[in-house]
Scaffold this motif. Structure first.
Motif, PDB file in Angstrom:
ATOM      1  N   LEU A  76      11.602 -61.368   2.496  1.00 54.98           N
ATOM      2  CA  LEU A  76      12.747 -61.123   3.359  1.00 54.98           C
ATOM      3  C   LEU A  76      12.425 -61.177   4.845  1.00 54.98           C
ATOM      4  O   LEU A  76      13.330 -61.312   5.671  1.00 54.98           O
ATOM      5  N   ALA A  77      11.163 -61.041   5.204  1.00 57.71           N
ATOM      6  CA  ALA A  77      10.773 -61.040   6.616  1.00 57.71           C
ATOM      7  C   ALA A  77      10.141 -62.371   6.998  1.00 57.71           C
ATOM      8  O   ALA A  77       9.397 -62.966   6.215  1.00 57.71           O
ATOM      9  N   GLN A  78      10.437 -62.828   8.204  1.00 56.11           N
ATOM     10  CA  GLN A  78       9.762 -64.030   8.701  1.00 56.11           C
ATOM     11  C   GLN A  78       8.296 -63.708   8.957  1.00 56.11           C
ATOM     12  O   GLN A  78       7.912 -62.537   9.065  1.00 56.11           O
ATOM     13  N   PRO A  79       7.431 -64.709   9.046  1.00 57.02           N
ATOM     14  CA  PRO A  79       5.990 -64.443   9.206  1.00 57.02           C
ATOM     15  C   PRO A  79       5.705 -63.564  10.422  1.00 57.02           C
ATOM     16  O   PRO A  79       6.197 -63.820  11.525  1.00 57.02           O
ATOM     17  N   SER A  80       4.910 -62.533  10.223  1.00 57.81           N
ATOM     18  CA  SER A  80       4.551 -61.604  11.290  1.00 57.81           C
ATOM     19  C   SER A  80       3.215 -62.029  11.909  1.00 57.81           C
ATOM     20  O   SER A  80       2.542 -62.926  11.397  1.00 57.81           O
ATOM     21  N   PRO A  81       2.800 -61.410  13.017  1.00 52.73           N
ATOM     22  CA  PRO A  81       1.592 -61.863  13.700  1.00 52.73           C
ATOM     23  C   PRO A  81       0.361 -61.975  12.810  1.00 52.73           C
ATOM     24  O   PRO A  81      -0.403 -62.926  12.923  1.00 52.73           O
ATOM     25  N   GLN A  82       0.154 -60.994  11.926  1.00 52.78           N
ATOM     26  CA  GLN A  82      -1.008 -61.057  11.041  1.00 52.78           C
ATOM     27  C   GLN A  82      -0.669 -61.606   9.658  1.00 52.78           C
ATOM     28  O   GLN A  82      -1.561 -61.863   8.866  1.00 52.78           O
ATOM     29  N   ARG A  83       0.636 -61.729   9.356  1.00 54.15           N
ATOM     30  CA  ARG A  83       1.137 -62.031   8.010  1.00 54.15           C
ATOM     31  C   ARG A  83       0.716 -60.915   7.056  1.00 54.15           C
ATOM     32  O   ARG A  83       1.523 -60.080   6.701  1.00 54.15           O
ATOM     33  N   THR A  84      -0.510 -60.918   6.595  1.00 54.63           N
ATOM     34  CA  THR A  84      -1.015 -59.802   5.790  1.00 54.63           C
ATOM     35  C   THR A  84      -1.582 -58.753   6.726  1.00 54.63           C
ATOM     36  O   THR A  84      -2.434 -59.072   7.566  1.00 54.63           O
ATOM     37  N   PRO A  85      -1.136 -57.486   6.627  1.00 50.35           N
ATOM     38  CA  PRO A  85      -1.688 -56.458   7.512  1.00 50.35           C
ATOM     39  C   PRO A  85      -3.181 -56.267   7.254  1.00 50.35           C
ATOM     40  O   PRO A  85      -3.693 -56.648   6.199  1.00 50.35           O
ATOM     41  N   LEU A  86      -3.871 -55.699   8.231  1.00 48.60           N
ATOM     42  CA  LEU A  86      -5.274 -55.364   8.021  1.00 48.60           C
ATOM     43  C   LEU A  86      -5.377 -54.450   6.799  1.00 48.60           C
ATOM     44  O   LEU A  86      -4.598 -53.506   6.656  1.00 48.60           O
ATOM     45  N   LEU A  87      -6.331 -54.709   5.921  1.00 49.03           N
ATOM     46  CA  LEU A  87      -6.393 -54.019   4.630  1.00 49.03           C
ATOM     47  C   LEU A  87      -7.506 -52.982   4.609  1.00 49.03           C
ATOM     48  O   LEU A  87      -8.688 -53.309   4.768  1.00 49.03           O
ATOM     49  N   PHE A  88      -7.098 -51.731   4.417  1.00 50.55           N
ATOM     50  CA  PHE A  88      -8.020 -50.608   4.298  1.00 50.55           C
ATOM     51  C   PHE A  88      -8.083 -50.159   2.840  1.00 50.55           C
ATOM     52  O   PHE A  88      -7.131 -50.331   2.085  1.00 50.55           O
ATOM     53  N   GLN A  89      -9.187 -49.530   2.473  1.00 50.49           N
ATOM     54  CA  GLN A  89      -9.305 -48.976   1.119  1.00 50.49           C
ATOM     55  C   GLN A  89     -10.373 -47.892   1.125  1.00 50.49           C
ATOM     56  O   GLN A  89     -11.279 -47.920   1.958  1.00 50.49           O
ATOM     57  N   ALA A  90     -10.270 -46.950   0.186  1.00 53.60           N
ATOM     58  CA  ALA A  90     -11.208 -45.832   0.186  1.00 53.60           C
ATOM     59  C   ALA A  90     -11.719 -45.480  -1.206  1.00 53.60           C
ATOM     60  O   ALA A  90     -12.174 -44.372  -1.428  1.00 53.60           O
ATOM     61  N   GLY A  91     -11.649 -46.399  -2.140  1.00 47.91           N
ATOM     62  CA  GLY A  91     -12.148 -46.103  -3.485  1.00 47.91           C
ATOM     63  C   GLY A  91     -13.664 -46.064  -3.523  1.00 47.91           C
ATOM     64  O   GLY A  91     -14.327 -46.978  -3.025  1.00 47.91           O
ATOM     65  N   ALA A  92     -14.230 -45.032  -4.123  1.00 43.52           N
ATOM     66  CA  ALA A  92     -15.684 -44.883  -4.170  1.00 43.52           C
ATOM     67  C   ALA A  92     -16.250 -44.998  -5.581  1.00 43.52           C
ATOM     68  O   ALA A  92     -17.469 -45.078  -5.747  1.00 43.52           O
ATOM     69  N   SER A  93     -15.389 -44.998  -6.605  1.00 43.37           N
ATOM     70  CA  SER A  93     -15.874 -45.204  -7.969  1.00 43.37           C
ATOM     71  C   SER A  93     -16.328 -46.646  -8.121  1.00 43.37           C
ATOM     72  O   SER A  93     -16.083 -47.493  -7.259  1.00 43.37           O
ATOM     73  N   ALA A  94     -16.981 -46.965  -9.234  1.00 42.63           N
ATOM     74  CA  ALA A  94     -17.425 -48.343  -9.460  1.00 42.63           C
ATOM     75  C   ALA A  94     -16.239 -49.297  -9.452  1.00 42.63           C
ATOM     76  O   ALA A  94     -16.307 -50.381  -8.851  1.00 42.63           O
ATOM     77  N   ARG A  95     -15.149 -48.906 -10.097  1.00 39.74           N
ATOM     78  CA  ARG A  95     -13.962 -49.766 -10.121  1.00 39.74           C
ATOM     79  C   ARG A  95     -13.330 -49.852  -8.731  1.00 39.74           C
ATOM     80  O   ARG A  95     -12.844 -50.910  -8.311  1.00 39.74           O
TER      81      ARG A  95
END
Length: 451
Positions: free
Chosen positions: A212-231
């Protein structure tokens, strides 16, 4: 030594990591429902050239401890908690360079709607938005969202992998770069031949839609994550750009950092594709004595009860059932596996409730870094060298005092030593951190979904 990244770590609530600090007479977090509170925080962070403000979130309550949410409700420990996305636009309006990381749970948010929400924020912030991908670990959240039970730990990540595939299709593949024309003379806003519906059908999700949105400056936002298990590490190595970890010492952190970089290399992204950020609490003064006096002042307001309730929910074990000198047992839970493993199978010796309580200095299990600005800078530099981290997530204590102290005292020392940037780079958030165009690189799995 490389320059470190630093984020202010907060939550749209009275209490976040260091529980009880809201009761301090100089703390202003009772005003978390006021936009002025967040605007002031953003201005302070940008004045200190911090890379961003990272807002955590939780969509349930901590009700494992004593089998009740009452302890955290009374202590204000991440309840009440407001939507983390709402203050972002106001904070972006009063800043030019500061980035924003915001937590949204894949288990409960429809991907189609989240895609539009994040694209909207990327537009409004001029490319300064990041998304912290979480899958949740609270049974209370599952019940609130109509689930009979919280999905199994690894199944949550399996579903999140598919969730990200849908988002990549929408963000990267639905609109061509040249689709938006804005041609007033012909009354043509966009070229319909360069906008397409994307389709997905998998074990967890089914969708057919135009983004629904036109392309934004990054398209995909910067991706953060904090999982510490093996998976969780495998998921981060595939998708994340910035990974948050929590470890008591640099030596304890290093194996996780090395494992993340190794896994990123194995999936073809390269060991330098990740920025790993350690969670720290800092109490700084103009002198070591001033810092120690400040710590003792803060400690009088720390809530051990709230910390135990928070940790019980993280591990899935009701710590109130243990005597002070009973060793904590490894049990099968569906909560935060790394938090449980840290005090059970990965501990050098059995951990007791007394030992856990003894670690609670400021209402959390984090041992704060305490000292003068020079001493704090020494410790942060040692973390970078000994743990291999790229920077830090700075947990608040007394707000806004703790952030102002860090900006006014520690940042100038880090800058003098060449450990922290003197000014911001231009461009979207991803470009500031990684260089390039601000778009995800071709080595990232999202690139496969570009039309």
């Amino acid at each position: 030594m490389k320059q470190m990244q630093i984020y202010a770590f907060d939550m749209n609530s009275v209490g976040h990591i260091n529980h009880g600090m809201w009761t301090h007479p100089r703390d202003t977090s009772l005003h978390y429902t006021d936009l002025d509170y967040w605007v002031d925080l953003a201005r302070t962070a940008e004045r200190g050239k911090l890379d961003g403000i990272f807002l955590a979130d939780i969509v349930g309550v901590y009700d494992v401890y004593k089998g009740s949410p009452a302890p955290v409700i009374e202590a204000g420990a991440q309840i009440p908690v407001n939507d983390p996305l709402m203050p972002i636009s106001a904070m972006a309006y009063v800043t030019k360079h500061l980035g924003f990381g915001v937590t949204v749970n894949t288990t409960y948010e429809p991907p189609f709607l989240l895609a539009r929400r994040m694209s909207t924020l990327d537009h409004l912030t001029k490319g300064r938005i990041g998304w912290n991908i979480v899958t949740g670990y609270l049974d209370s959240a599952a019940r609130a969202m109509g689930f009979e039970a919280l999905p199994e730990h690894d199944a949550r990540y399996d579903a999140a992998d598919e969730y990200l595939e849908i988002l990549y299709k929408l963000w990267e593949g639905s609109w061509d770069d040249e689709a938006v024309l804005r041609d007033k003379s012909r009354a043509v806003f966009a070229d319909a031949s360069k906008v397409r519906a994307v389709r997905h059908e998998g074990p967890y999700y089914k969708m057919e839609a135009i983004h629904l949105a036109q392309p934004s400056p990054q398209r995909t936002p910067l991706l953060f994550q904090a999982g510490a298990s093996a998976r969780g590490q495998a998921f981060a190595a595939r998708h994340a750009e910035c990974v948050f970890i929590a470890a008591p010492t640099p030596q304890a952190a290093r194996p996780t950092v090395e494992a993340l970089r190794r896994k990123a290399l194995l999936v073809g992204r390269g060991a330098d594709a990740l920025r790993v950020l350690g969670l720290v609490t800092v109490v700084v003064g103009r002198t070591q004595k001033e810092a120690k006096d400040k710590l003792e002042d803060y400690r009088r307001h720390a809530s051990v009860e709230a910390c135990l309730a928070h940790y019980s929910a993280s591990t899935g074990i009701d710590l109130s059932r243990y005597g002070l000198d009973d060793p904590i047992e490894q049990k099968s839970t569906n909560a935060n596996q790394s938090a449980l493993a840290a005090i059970t199978r990965e501990a050098r010796e059995p951990v007791t409730l007394r030992q856990i309580i003894d670690q609670m200095v400021l209402g959390s299990r984090m041992q704060p870094i305490v000292g003068s600005a020079e001493q704090v800078a020494d410790r942060l530099g040692a973390w970078v060298l000994d743990a291999g981290v790229d920077g830090f997530n700075l947990a608040r204590t007394v707000a806004p005092e703790s952030l102002r102290d860090f900006v006014d005292l520690v940042v100038p020392v880090l800058q003098e030593r060449g450990l922290f940037k003197a000014d911001y780079a231009e461009g979207p958030l991803r470009q500031k951190l990684f260089g390039g165009s601000g778009r995800l690189p071709s080595s990232h799995p999202a690139a496969a979904f570009r039309y």
